[in-house]
Design an enzyme around this catalytic site. Sequence first.
Site, PDB file in Angstrom:
ATOM      1  NE  ARG A  60      -2.351  -1.383   3.834  1.00 16.02           N
ATOM      2  CZ  ARG A  60      -1.218  -0.644   4.557  1.00 16.02           C
ATOM      3  NH1 ARG A  60      -2.109   0.740   4.609  1.00 16.02           N
ATOM      4  NH2 ARG A  60      -0.756  -0.387   5.645  1.00 16.02           N
ATOM      5  CE  LYS A 200      -5.999  -3.626   4.226  1.00 17.59           C
ATOM      6  NZ  LYS A 200      -6.742  -4.557   5.524  1.00 17.59           N
ATOM      7  CG  HIS A 219      -7.213  -4.309  10.229  1.00 25.69           C
ATOM      8  ND1 HIS A 219      -6.368  -3.652  10.056  1.00 25.69           N
ATOM      9  CD2 HIS A 219      -7.329  -5.053   9.282  1.00 25.69           C
ATOM     10  CE1 HIS A 219      -5.106  -4.443   9.804  1.00 25.69           C
ATOM     11  NE2 HIS A 219      -6.068  -4.670   8.941  1.00 25.69           N
ATOM     12  CB  SER A 239      -0.339  -6.824   7.607  1.00 25.36           C
ATOM     13  OG  SER A 239       0.089  -7.134   6.426  1.00 25.36           O
ATOM     14  CE  LYS A 243      -6.558  -8.183  10.140  1.00 22.03           C
ATOM     15  NZ  LYS A 243      -4.729  -8.363   9.484  1.00 22.03           N
ATOM     16  CB  THR A 244      -4.907 -14.561   7.320  1.00 18.15           C
ATOM     17  OG1 THR A 244      -5.409 -13.230   6.759  1.00 18.15           O
ATOM     18  CG2 THR A 244      -5.525 -15.880   6.605  1.00 18.15           C
ATOM     19  CG  ASP A 258      -7.882  -7.565   6.137  1.00 19.73           C
ATOM     20  OD1 ASP A 258      -7.537  -7.785   7.567  1.00 19.73           O
ATOM     21  OD2 ASP A 258      -7.927  -6.852   5.299  1.00 19.73           O
ATOM     22  NE  ARG A 324      -0.944  -8.512   1.703  1.00 19.76           N
ATOM     23  CZ  ARG A 324      -0.946  -8.778   2.701  1.00 19.76           C
ATOM     24  NH1 ARG A 324      -1.706  -9.631   2.498  1.00 19.76           N
ATOM     25  NH2 ARG A 324      -0.835  -7.235   3.313  1.00 19.76           N
TER      26      ARG A 324
END
Length: 532
Positions: A60, A200, A219, A239, A243-244, A258, A324
């Site tokens: 990003r 996003k 988030h 990130s 989380k995943t 997410d 990713r």
Amino acid sequence: MTFGRVNPQFKLEDQGIEGLDNVYYNLMEPALIQAALKGEEGTLGKGGSFLVTTGTYTGRSPKDKFIVRTPSVEDSIWWENNAPMDADAFDRLHADMLEHMKGGNYYVQDLVGGADPANAIDVRVITELAWHNLFIRHMLRRPDREDLDSFVADFTIINCPSFKADPEKHGCRTETVIALNFDKKLILIGNTEYAGENKKAVFTLLNYILPGKGIMAMHCSANHAPNNPVDTAVFFGLSGTGKTTLSADPERVLIGDDEHGWSDRGTFNFEGGCYAKTINLSADAEPEIYATTEKFGTVIENMVFDPETFDLDFEDDSLTANMRCAYPLNYISNASKTALGGHPKNIIMLTCDAFGVLPPIARLTPAQAMYHFLSGFTSKVAGTERGVTEPEPTFSTCFGAPFMPRRPEAYGNLLRDKIAKHGATCWLVNTGWTGGAYGTGSRMPIKATRALLHAALNGSLNNAPMRKDPNFGFEVPTHVEGVPDMLLDPKKTWDDKAAYDAQSAKLVAMFAENFAQYVPYIDEDVKAAAIG
């Protein structure tokens, strides 16, 4: 010419977008992959996955993101965190982008942000690249095909990587721009092929809209116990904090990885897919996510692969550490079909502590939970943003400052009120370093983290013996079955105890310095939690 299924009363011409060559509406995966291959946008991988690279931008660009400053949002945007753009500059940017698009081929997906119909928004995404259309088709939620005949978007995103902004003319920082105009219900993205900007952008929209309706935008990832949505857990974190990985527990039902909302009816996913980091991904540790990398239509972003066998190299980060894969939720066997859960029973705040000071898990009071939520301490992980090559300690309020249009207290107060109303238990989990700081210690063992989370979610951790942490005042278990006792006390994992004390003092001081900005806006109990 136009192709595909679309509301005949809501074509691009009806939005003032004219002069294009071909427009492809709501193509499905096979057609999008064919178009992307024809345009030489990427390579067909094993199992029908699609392999792409994103050039200069592999993460990003938060410093190139702007919100248009208009009277309707003037008093509700957190301007210290969100760069303003003049409305006239946005209009020039919009006009110049539309002129640039003339004569080109564009792809349109009409999609939905939010699994709760009462709180969802309809989003039209217009992309120059066919694979971006494939990506966002995975990431957002798809209306039924027959509903496309009457679809009208609440917001529209135009993503044109070949368009370069003019900073002087368009009021931006560089040739790359992400500009949100809430009045015109329009988002413009230029000069970046990184697909994550698309998703996003929708997250930022919902983060502004939902709190105005009393709904918490988060988030976080989320899951629930089998056949029991009431037993829902949410996992806050930036990130790279897990989380995943941690929400994809085969013993629980995955709601999403997410972005979620928390309304009066419970938890709901914003998305229809997952965007998982693949660096060091293994079939042994994360078999379901690993398997998606060879499934039809999965977008593989910035991964090195063998040119003959098309085998992916999960350890080669020469393109970026932010490699990713993007895939639909139904590629995970235990994913929820509704993407809905109950009110969170457990709230886990994930942090990646590069100082090696925080314990692997701690129980938080509601006031401590708000303190750590507003602090949002973690370490930026290499690759997530351009220029980050190794973990850097950072404070990202609400565990997602780049996506928060409103002031942090708006989200913090909502979280506090919902915890109080629904009685959630809160935990701080460190997936970062132990036995020393980054460069000396080692990453927290994933096996230990999973064991601690399992104990937290099944309720057994509530009965564990606890000590009070001398640095932050929260409760830390001293014994948990399957986890070495020494690991639960960070100081004991350090060979140099004096060095640990110095690191602890440094981190506590960083917390205090960062939190000073929120003191005028918070209640006394949260101020007390800040003292520890």
